[in-house]
Design an enzyme around this catalytic site. Structure first.
Site, PDB file in Angstrom:
ATOM      1  CD  GLU A 138      -3.039  -1.016   2.243  1.00 33.60           C
ATOM      2  OE1 GLU A 138      -2.718  -0.469   3.311  1.00 33.60           O
ATOM      3  OE2 GLU A 138      -4.158  -1.503   2.047  1.00 33.60           O
ATOM      4  CD  GLU A 171      -5.141  -5.631   2.625  1.00 36.82           C
ATOM      5  OE1 GLU A 171      -5.889  -4.769   3.143  1.00 36.82           O
ATOM      6  OE2 GLU A 171      -3.928  -5.734   2.892  1.00 36.82           O
TER       7      GLU A 171
END
Length: 823
Positions: free
Chosen positions: A184, A253
């Site tokens: 991320e 995710e």
């Protein structure tokens, strides 16, 4: 001749062994449509299970339940901080044995995704970075810094070498088909400027040099350098398009819920919405999807981050914190996986086209070699009837229908037919009559201002303690002459702190505590104090509650009373306030609690004989408590109910089960939940106005067959008299199935169905726990269901008139069998 025969035999065996290894090898690649395994494009459904958030004894069962739920793949992070807690000292034992975890995945016949990172975020304290990194001179994390890159490369290489040695990469015959570097970073990359861009290029080059021969991914990284694959994280990823058209659309995710934080209520995400998000993703060309989390588990010890993330990391996942099936979410998604898998070839090789019914409603059709599969989407909140290829279809609001042959609907995300399980906690016999002992934390020296080292400043807590503990004492002795305070001795002690919790003592007296609220961990503590001539002692206990784990430069978030100021403010006898700034006085420090440093929670602690039964102390800060209890029968999950306690930490048989904070009452809006419309963490909250977390998981592997010991360190003040131990299992099981289907019920584990509380074959109303009969019914349904189910752990009933009996429902009524059973 005998020798030659032996050599020939050895040669044949070696060749056979080599050929068997080659045959087990798995070739993994990718193109713009999918991950390719042994030359075939695949639809892959994955779920995150983090090995340190459970125990080795739990792993096989969790993995098997994931497989039964329709998963192909298990995904996990690698947690650098717990594996290298001290520089070049490694730990891969117990629930940190990720090699064993990967082998359990392989034994179950599943693939693995290894997210090495080594930054994990994951609501894990300090994002998974070892705290000694913070103390290295000249280091800058997650940027083009040689000191950091050397450490990151050293650990990443270590992990890759370990899995190579055990032949766990797919080309070696192992389960690992995908590896991840960084995590991320694209969300915060702009804050790091050009150095951040150079860092990402270096990450990709370094990862490639490790020669794992499986694809590397970088989630949330739109500028991922080829051949890195950029992937999506979020509640919905159907709008995501890879920047590189030669990489597949991957969702690493899919947030099945959200994490819990002290002071907030419980976030939940409806099964209908999770299923809607998954179906939309595959409808729009996705071929790899991972649930975060599939099993959330427990933040044992001091691993929860945030700050203020709870010990429970349940995450409203398909498998709950203890490993039980969360129904209907687990079963509803299992049915979806089966429907999606039926379309694997057409989704990965076919061409698609879209037909629009009206605003917000459409049909997406995939076609390949004469076969087809369809998704009907209704993203409106209102129900619709649509026509497609001459047939009429009913689409509930905010739903996706899956039609593997483009004719027959086999699944709709809003039509839940799997059972709903209401979990029940059952007190363990004898656990409510516990005998307690106590021990007062030794504070004599610190209250006199005596520490182990001094500085003429207020230090930052993480740099000082290395996060070896939550606790740091700041102490000072402040002299005042009689003349300086003769007009006024009543002052206010004011402490500016970056928190997260502060306890204050003045002249050996406890004057109070404060902690950050409403999302802010920086606050000002104030308390009235009385000065005396000569020396006045100040002892400030600063406590962290998990370190920051996300955001640009999160590693530099200050903790403790760094810089203060610490002030004494009083009335200047009509001349205005007098302020004494104590920040640059000589401050003395002590790291941690004496009981913790001496491991009082362990049976071989040098303080083991110090426990007391007399003059029992309750509702006082800094007190240790101990009791013993027996192992409950059966295989159900065990929890300890810590009602009545304040804040602290807990150990069972010397093993930490995490922080507790039962006095922190949740505040959020717990209004009715509607699955329709985009989900946000503020939506569908439960458990308002009660402790954010009251029950704490004790894994069965922590327990002994005879006597078990619970030790608590109570920081704020509590009363252990109400503490008890309970088991967690399905208490009530409900299901609803339309006519023509098959209704199934299960109690899970060793429990059986003891009774049927409600059964109606007609148009019953309500929900699990509050069903009511509708306008029509049959008087034989209850008996039929009891005969089929009572005394069994699993049962099924065909929903038709022959089994349940005819009823008086009008022809326009859609008949359903609705059942509520007691386990």
């Amino acid at each position: 001749m005998r020798t030659k025969y032996r050599y020939d035999l050895v040669f044949i065996l070696l060749v056979g062994f080599y050929l068997s290894c080659v045959s087990l090898a798995t070739e993994v690649s990718f193109d713009g449509r999918a991950i390719i395994i042994n030359g075939e494009r695949r639809v892959l459904i994955s779920g995150s299970i983090h090995y340190p958030r459970s125990t080795p004894e739990m792993w096989p069962d969790l993995i098997q339940k994931a497989k039964e739920g329709g998963l192909d793949t298990i995904e996990t992070y690698i947690f650098w901080d717990v594996h290298e807690p001290r520089y070049r000292e490694y730990n891969f034992e117990g629930n940190l044995d990720f090699i064993r975890f990967l082998k359990n995945i392989q034994e179950a016949g599943l693939y693995a995704v290894l997210r090495i990172g080594p930054y994990v975020c994951a609501e894990w304290s300090y994002g998974g970075f070892p705290r000694w990194l913070h103390q290295m001179k000249g280091i800058e994390l997650r940027t083009d810094n040689e000191i950091y890159k050397n450490e990151m490369q050293n650990f990443t290489t270590l992990i890759v070498d370990m899995v190579k040695k055990e032949n766990l990469l797919a080309p070696q015959g192992g389960p690992i088909i995908i590896t991840q570097i960084e995590n991320e970073y694209g969300n915060i990359a702009d804050k790091y400027g050009n150095r951040g861009k150079e860092y990402i290029k270096w990450c990709a080059k370094m990862a490639e040099s490790l020669d794992v021969k499986v694809p590397w991914i970088m989630c949330q990284q739109s500028d991922a350098p080829p051949p890195m694959i950029n992937t999506c994280n979020g509640f919905y990823c159907h709008r995501f398009t890879p920047t590189n058209p030669n990489t597949p659309k991957m969702w690493t995710e899919n947030w099945t819920g959200w994490f819990k934080a002290w002071g907030l209520s419980n976030p939940t995400r409806p099964a209908e919405d999770v299923a809607y998000a998954v179906a939309r993703f595959f409808e729009t060309g996705g071929t790899f999807q991972n649930y975060y989390m599939y099993h959330g588990g427990t933040n044992f010890d001091r691993t929860s981050g945030g700050p203020y993330i709870t010990t429970s990391y349940d995450y409203d996942a398909p498998l709950d914190e203890y490993g039980n099936l969360r129904q209907p979410k687990w079963g509803h998604l299992k049915q979806l996986h089966s429907a999606i898998k039926a379309m694997e070839k057409v989704l990965t090789y076919g061409e698609n086209s879209t037909t629009y019914f009206q605003e917000g409603a459409s049909a997406t059709k995939y076609t390949n070699n004469g076969t087809s599969g369809c998704f009907f989407v209704n993203k409106n909140n209102d129900d619709l009837e649509v026509m497609f290829d001459g047939n009429k279809y009913y689409l509930p609001g905010w739903s996706v229908s899956v039609l593997p042959d483009c004719k027959n609907e086999v699944y709709n995300t809003a039509k839940v037919t799997t059972q709903t399980s209401l979990m029940a906690k059952k007190p363990i016999a004898g656990s409510s009559q516990l005998t307690w002992q106590w021990w007062g934390e030794r504070t004599k020296d610190v209250l006199r201002g005596k520490g182990t080292f001094t500085t003429k400043s207020l230090n930052e807590q993480l740099m000082t303690t290395g996060d070896s503990t939550d606790y740091l004492w700041y102490m000072a002795r402040i002299p005042f002459s009689k003349s300086s305070i003769k007009h006024n001795r009543e002052f206010t002690l004011r402490v500016n702190t970056t928190g997260h919790v502060l306890h204050a003592f003045f002249n050996k007296q406890y004057v109070g505590n404060r902690y950050g609220k409403d999302g802010s961990y920086k606050f000002v503590f104030e308390a009235p104090v009385t000065l005396k001539p000569k020396a006045n002692t100040i002892a400030l206990l600063s406590a962290t509650v998990g370190l920051a784990n996300y955001g640009a430069f999160f590693d530099l978030s200050p903790t403790g009373i760094i810089g203060g100021p610490v002030q004494l403010i009083g009335d200047g006898n009509g001349q205005g306030n007098i302020t004494y700034d104590l920040s640059s006085y000589m401050w003395s420090y002590r790291i941690g609690m004496h009981g913790d440093n001496k491991k009082i929670y362990s049976s071989d602690s040098p303080l083991a004989s110090s426990w007391r039964s007399d003059n029992f102390r309750i509702n006082k800060p800094l007190v240790w408590y101990k009791t013993t209890f027996s192992l409950p029968q059966g295989n159900e999950a065990v929890v300890v109910d810590l009602q009545g306690m304040g804040k602290g930490q807990a150990w069972v048989n010397g093993q930490s089960i995490g922080r507790y904070w039962t006095s922190f009452i949740s505040k959020s809006d717990c209004s009715a939940c509607d699955y329709k419309g985009e989900y946000k963490p503020e939506k569908c909250r439960t458990d308002c106005g009660v402790p954010t977390q009251r029950w704490y998981h004790i894994p069965k592997s922590f327990l002994k067959s005879d006597t078990n010991t619970l030790v608590l360190f109570e920081e704020m003040g509590g009363n252990p008299s109400a503490i008890n131990f309970q088991t967690v299992a399905v208490g009530t099981a409900c299901a609803s199935m339309p006519q023509g289907g098959k209704l199934e019920l299960s109690c899970q584990g060793s429990r059986t169905i003891s009774d049927i509380e409600f059964a109606s074959y007609g148009d019953a109303k309500g929900s699990c726990g509050s069903f009511q009969k509708g306008t029509c019914d049959t008087n034989t349904a209850l008996g039929a269901v009891k005969e089929a189910c009572v005394g069994k752990s699993i049962c099924s009933i065909d929903v038709n008139d022959n089994v349940l009996g005819a009823n008086n429902c009008a022809s326009v009524v859609s008949k359903r069998l609705v059942v509520q059973a007691i386990c």
